[in-house]
Structure formats: structure tokens, C-alpha cells
Design a protein around this motif. Structure first.
Motif, PDB file in Angstrom:
ATOM      1  N   ILE A 109       0.713  -1.247  -0.315  1.00 44.35           N
ATOM      2  CA  ILE A 109      -0.584   0.096   0.357  1.00 44.35           C
ATOM      3  C   ILE A 109       0.526   1.470   0.135  1.00 44.35           C
ATOM      4  CG2 ILE A 109      -1.891   1.216   1.190  1.00 44.35           C
ATOM      5  CD1 ILE A 109      -3.097  -1.104   2.439  1.00 44.35           C
ATOM      6  N   ALA A 110       1.732   1.138   0.741  1.00 43.27           N
ATOM      7  CA  ALA A 110       2.889   1.985   0.717  1.00 43.27           C
ATOM      8  C   ALA A 110       3.634   2.785  -0.369  1.00 43.27           C
ATOM      9  CB  ALA A 110       3.895   2.058   2.433  1.00 43.27           C
ATOM     10  N   GLU A 111       3.931   1.784  -1.020  1.00 41.46           N
ATOM     11  CA  GLU A 111       4.597   1.896  -1.950  1.00 41.46           C
ATOM     12  C   GLU A 111       4.215   2.763  -2.827  1.00 41.46           C
ATOM     13  OE1 GLU A 111       7.736   1.817  -3.255  1.00 41.46           O
ATOM     14  OE2 GLU A 111       8.669   0.852  -0.990  1.00 41.46           O
ATOM     15  N   GLU A 112       2.517   1.822  -3.644  1.00 38.99           N
ATOM     16  CA  GLU A 112       1.672   1.950  -4.759  1.00 38.99           C
ATOM     17  C   GLU A 112       0.982   3.849  -4.087  1.00 38.99           C
ATOM     18  OE1 GLU A 112      -2.668   1.140  -6.778  1.00 38.99           O
ATOM     19  OE2 GLU A 112      -1.427   0.164  -5.112  1.00 38.99           O
ATOM     20  N   ASP A 113       1.011   3.768  -2.968  1.00 39.78           N
ATOM     21  CA  ASP A 113       0.496   5.136  -3.025  1.00 39.78           C
ATOM     22  C   ASP A 113       1.815   6.293  -2.925  1.00 39.78           C
ATOM     23  OD1 ASP A 113      -1.610   4.287  -2.261  1.00 39.78           O
ATOM     24  OD2 ASP A 113      -1.637   4.881  -0.176  1.00 39.78           O
ATOM     25  N   LEU A 114       3.268   5.978  -2.101  1.00 39.27           N
ATOM     26  CA  LEU A 114       4.046   7.208  -2.085  1.00 39.27           C
ATOM     27  C   LEU A 114       4.969   7.272  -3.981  1.00 39.27           C
ATOM     28  CD1 LEU A 114       6.507   5.390   0.286  1.00 39.27           C
ATOM     29  CD2 LEU A 114       5.658   8.019   0.168  1.00 39.27           C
ATOM     30  N   GLN A 115       4.386   6.407  -4.992  1.00 38.61           N
ATOM     31  CA  GLN A 115       4.504   6.745  -6.014  1.00 38.61           C
ATOM     32  C   GLN A 115       3.415   7.741  -7.045  1.00 38.61           C
ATOM     33  OE1 GLN A 115       5.517   3.221  -8.154  1.00 38.61           O
ATOM     34  NE2 GLN A 115       7.073   2.280  -6.337  1.00 38.61           N
ATOM     35  N   ARG A 116       2.227   7.431  -5.808  1.00 37.03           N
ATOM     36  CA  ARG A 116       1.235   7.658  -6.641  1.00 37.03           C
ATOM     37  C   ARG A 116       0.839   9.181  -6.894  1.00 37.03           C
ATOM     38  NH1 ARG A 116      -3.865   3.561  -7.216  1.00 37.03           N
ATOM     39  NH2 ARG A 116      -5.066   5.468  -8.522  1.00 37.03           N
ATOM     40  N   PHE A 117       0.646   9.185  -4.717  1.00 40.33           N
ATOM     41  CA  PHE A 117       0.375  10.576  -4.614  1.00 40.33           C
ATOM     42  C   PHE A 117       1.299  12.045  -3.756  1.00 40.33           C
ATOM     43  CE2 PHE A 117      -2.947   6.839  -3.650  1.00 40.33           C
ATOM     44  CZ  PHE A 117      -3.978   7.733  -5.728  1.00 40.33           C
ATOM     45  N   PHE A 118       2.471  10.926  -4.066  1.00 36.42           N
ATOM     46  CA  PHE A 118       2.999  11.539  -2.856  1.00 36.42           C
ATOM     47  C   PHE A 118       4.584  11.656  -3.925  1.00 36.42           C
ATOM     48  CE2 PHE A 118       0.932   9.205   0.144  1.00 36.42           C
ATOM     49  CZ  PHE A 118       0.425  10.291   1.150  1.00 36.42           C
ATOM     50  N   VAL A 120       5.589  14.905  -6.176  1.00 40.84           N
ATOM     51  CA  VAL A 120       6.348  16.189  -5.591  1.00 40.84           C
ATOM     52  C   VAL A 120       6.722  16.345  -4.037  1.00 40.84           C
ATOM     53  CG1 VAL A 120       5.858  18.084  -5.373  1.00 40.84           C
ATOM     54  CG2 VAL A 120       4.551  16.905  -7.513  1.00 40.84           C
ATOM     55  N   LEU A 121       5.730  16.304  -3.401  1.00 41.96           N
ATOM     56  CA  LEU A 121       6.327  15.765  -1.693  1.00 41.96           C
ATOM     57  C   LEU A 121       7.757  15.000  -1.425  1.00 41.96           C
ATOM     58  CD1 LEU A 121       5.278  16.731   1.294  1.00 41.96           C
ATOM     59  CD2 LEU A 121       4.619  14.831   1.450  1.00 41.96           C
ATOM     60  N   LEU A 122       8.035  13.715  -1.927  1.00 42.69           N
ATOM     61  CA  LEU A 122       9.521  13.539  -1.698  1.00 42.69           C
ATOM     62  C   LEU A 122      10.202  14.288  -2.568  1.00 42.69           C
ATOM     63  CD1 LEU A 122       7.715   9.567  -2.558  1.00 42.69           C
ATOM     64  CD2 LEU A 122       8.240  10.391   0.280  1.00 42.69           C
ATOM     65  N   LYS A 123      10.021  14.672  -3.636  1.00 42.00           N
ATOM     66  CA  LYS A 123      11.104  15.117  -4.319  1.00 42.00           C
ATOM     67  C   LYS A 123      12.027  16.724  -2.779  1.00 42.00           C
ATOM     68  CE  LYS A 123      10.510  13.621  -9.055  1.00 42.00           C
ATOM     69  NZ  LYS A 123      10.156  13.657 -10.981  1.00 42.00           N
ATOM     70  N   ALA A 124      10.973  16.879  -2.888  1.00 44.42           N
ATOM     71  CA  ALA A 124      10.932  18.862  -2.623  1.00 44.42           C
ATOM     72  C   ALA A 124      11.766  19.006  -0.421  1.00 44.42           C
ATOM     73  CB  ALA A 124       9.531  19.358  -2.638  1.00 44.42           C
ATOM     74  N   ALA A 125      11.108  17.796   0.152  1.00 43.97           N
ATOM     75  CA  ALA A 125      10.656  17.987   0.994  1.00 43.97           C
ATOM     76  C   ALA A 125      12.269  16.642   1.560  1.00 43.97           C
ATOM     77  CB  ALA A 125       9.295  17.025   1.828  1.00 43.97           C
ATOM     78  N   SER A 126      12.184  16.913   3.108  1.00 43.61           N
ATOM     79  CA  SER A 126      13.084  16.044   4.049  1.00 43.61           C
ATOM     80  C   SER A 126      12.287  15.174   4.851  1.00 43.61           C
ATOM     81  CB  SER A 126      14.369  16.643   4.813  1.00 43.61           C
ATOM     82  OG  SER A 126      13.470  17.495   6.445  1.00 43.61           O
ATOM     83  N   PRO A 127      12.576  14.044   5.436  1.00 47.31           N
ATOM     84  CA  PRO A 127      12.210  13.315   5.992  1.00 47.31           C
ATOM     85  C   PRO A 127      11.726  13.856   7.516  1.00 47.31           C
ATOM     86  CG  PRO A 127      14.221  11.891   5.773  1.00 47.31           C
ATOM     87  CD  PRO A 127      14.102  13.107   4.713  1.00 47.31           C
ATOM     88  N   ALA A 128      12.214  14.911   7.940  1.00 45.66           N
ATOM     89  CA  ALA A 128      12.287  15.925   9.050  1.00 45.66           C
ATOM     90  C   ALA A 128      10.732  16.750   8.519  1.00 45.66           C
ATOM     91  CB  ALA A 128      12.850  16.407   9.988  1.00 45.66           C
ATOM     92  N   THR A 129      10.284  17.158   7.077  1.00 42.94           N
ATOM     93  CA  THR A 129       9.367  18.377   6.536  1.00 42.94           C
ATOM     94  C   THR A 129       8.252  17.090   6.846  1.00 42.94           C
ATOM     95  OG1 THR A 129      11.198  19.390   5.779  1.00 42.94           O
ATOM     96  CG2 THR A 129       8.749  19.742   5.558  1.00 42.94           C
TER      97      THR A 129
END
Length: 218
Positions: A109-118, A120-129
Motif C-alpha cells: 500500500i505504501a509503495e503504490e501511494d508513495l509513487q502515485r500521490f506523494f 512531489v512531496l518526496l522530491k521537495a521535502a526532507s524526512p523531518a519536513t
């Protein structure tokens, strides 16, 4: 188009195709997002086939089984009680009752959602953000409970989840003890963080007022 007897809420509006089903939807119930429920169903189908899905759905009433067995809308909302019963039944049916058998489901579930919905967030943010946005991320999956994160040291946070323990009001113990840690760890992996780890340190099903998670990375 909804299948007969299905029930789904979209953008805060409740829709039902039958009065019997509509009567069962009330403010005493909370909900899970369709992308999570659909991801769960896709995993069961991929691993256990159509017959496995049919056995999995035996945890539900005929109306509920028809709902989950039909088209699940990723952006729709579905009663969280369905999620909890299907999670428990999966562990009994395919996992020998071991909670950790839910790990590959949560990871899928995480893999699919991270690739489909997140993306931009993954490219622009740090784990802390991202952790500081825990409240809004939680609301993408459940409409009950609140999640907040506080920094305790560089690259280490405590994440706290407050939610109902009632099975029709909040996510159950397997979601908290296994699902959330796996999702957090997959998130950190996608962001390139080394040695990302999420430990479920306190549980509201074991006497604590809230679930707590120790999240850290290298």
C-alpha cells in the motif's frame, strides 16, 4: 456508478444505493480511504487469487462483501470497521494469526501511494519536513484520530496517534503496531534516508492514552 447495495462517501457527502445500507451509516462510524482498502484487496488478489479474495471477504456481511468485492474508489471513504475485520481475518486465514504477516500488505500500500500521490512531496521535502506534516498525511487514510510529531533530537522524532479504540471508530492494533511503522520506513527509504526506523513504543490498546512511535534515521 455504484454497484447495488454499495456505500461510499466522497468529499464529505454520503451516498447509498439502498435504504438498508444507508441506515447502517451513522456518525458512530469512522472511515478508511479507498486507496488503502483497494491496495489491501489488490494484494490479496495477487497473492491468493480470486478464491483467496472470496475467502477473505467471508469476514463481512453479504452487503459488505459485495461492496468490497466491487469497484473500490481510491478517493472514496469506507467504514473503518470493514478494514479492521478484514485485517483480523487475513491474519487468521493466511498468516497463522501472526501480526507481522501484515508487513508486506502495508509495504505494498505504501509503495503504490508513495509513487502515485506523494511524488512531489518526496522530491521537495526532507524526512523531518514530512513528519511535521503527519496530521495531514494521516487524514489521507483515516478520518478518525489525530497524528502529531515532535522533534526529540536531530533526525529523531516522536510521533503520537490519538484515536478511538472502538472497532467501528478507529484503526485496530495491527494497523498501529505494524502498518504505521512500515509506512514510515518506506517513506524514509523513498527519500533516501539511511537506516530509517519506526518503532511502536506505546499502544492505546495496551493501556496507553495514545500510540507513540520512535522515528529515526541516519
Amino acid at each position: 456508478m455504484h454497484l447495488p447495495g454499495t456505500l461510499v462517501r466522497i468529499r464529505g457527502t454520503r451516498h447509498a444505493t439502498g435504504l438498508a445500507v444507508a441506515a447502517r451509516w451513522s456518525d458512530s462510524m469512522s472511515n478508511v480511504k479507498g486507496n488503502a482498502l483497494g491496495g489491501f484487496k489488490n494484494f490479496v488478489a495477487a497473492q491468493h487469487g480470486a478464491a483467496g479474495v472470496e475467502r477473505w471477504l467471508e469476514a463481512l456481511s453479504p452487503q459488505e462483501a459485495a461492496q468490497v468485492g466491487g469497484i473500490i474508489l481510491p478517493h472514496g471513504w469506507y467504514p473503518v470497521g470493514l478494514w479492521n475485520r478484514l485485517t483480523d481475518h487475513y491474519l487468521t486465514l493466511f498468516g497463522g494469526g501472526h501480526p507481522q504477516c501484515f508487513r508486506p500488505i502495508a509495504a505494498a500500500i505504501a509503495e503504490e501511494d508513495l509513487q502515485r500521490f506523494f511524488t512531489v512531496l518526496l522530491k521537495a521535502a526532507s524526512p523531518a519536513t514530512v513528519l511535521r506534516r503527519s496530521a495531514s498525511l494521516w487524514e489521507r487514510y483515516f478520518d478518525e484520530g489525530t497524528m502529531e510529531a515532535s522533534e526529540v533530537a536531530p533526525r529523531r522524532y516522536t510521533v503520537r496517534l490519538t484515536a478511538s479504540r472502538l472497532p467501528d471508530r478507529g484503526p485496530g492494533p495491527i494497523t498501529c503496531s505494524v502498518g504505521i511503522p512500515v509506512w514510515q520506513e518506506r517513506l524514509m527509504s523513498h527519500m533516501g534516508a539511511r537506516e530509517g526506523r519506526c518503532l511502536h513504543t506505546r499502544c492505546r490498546f495496551r493501556g496507553a492514552k495514545a500510540c507513540e512511535f520512535d522515528v529515526s534515521w541516519g
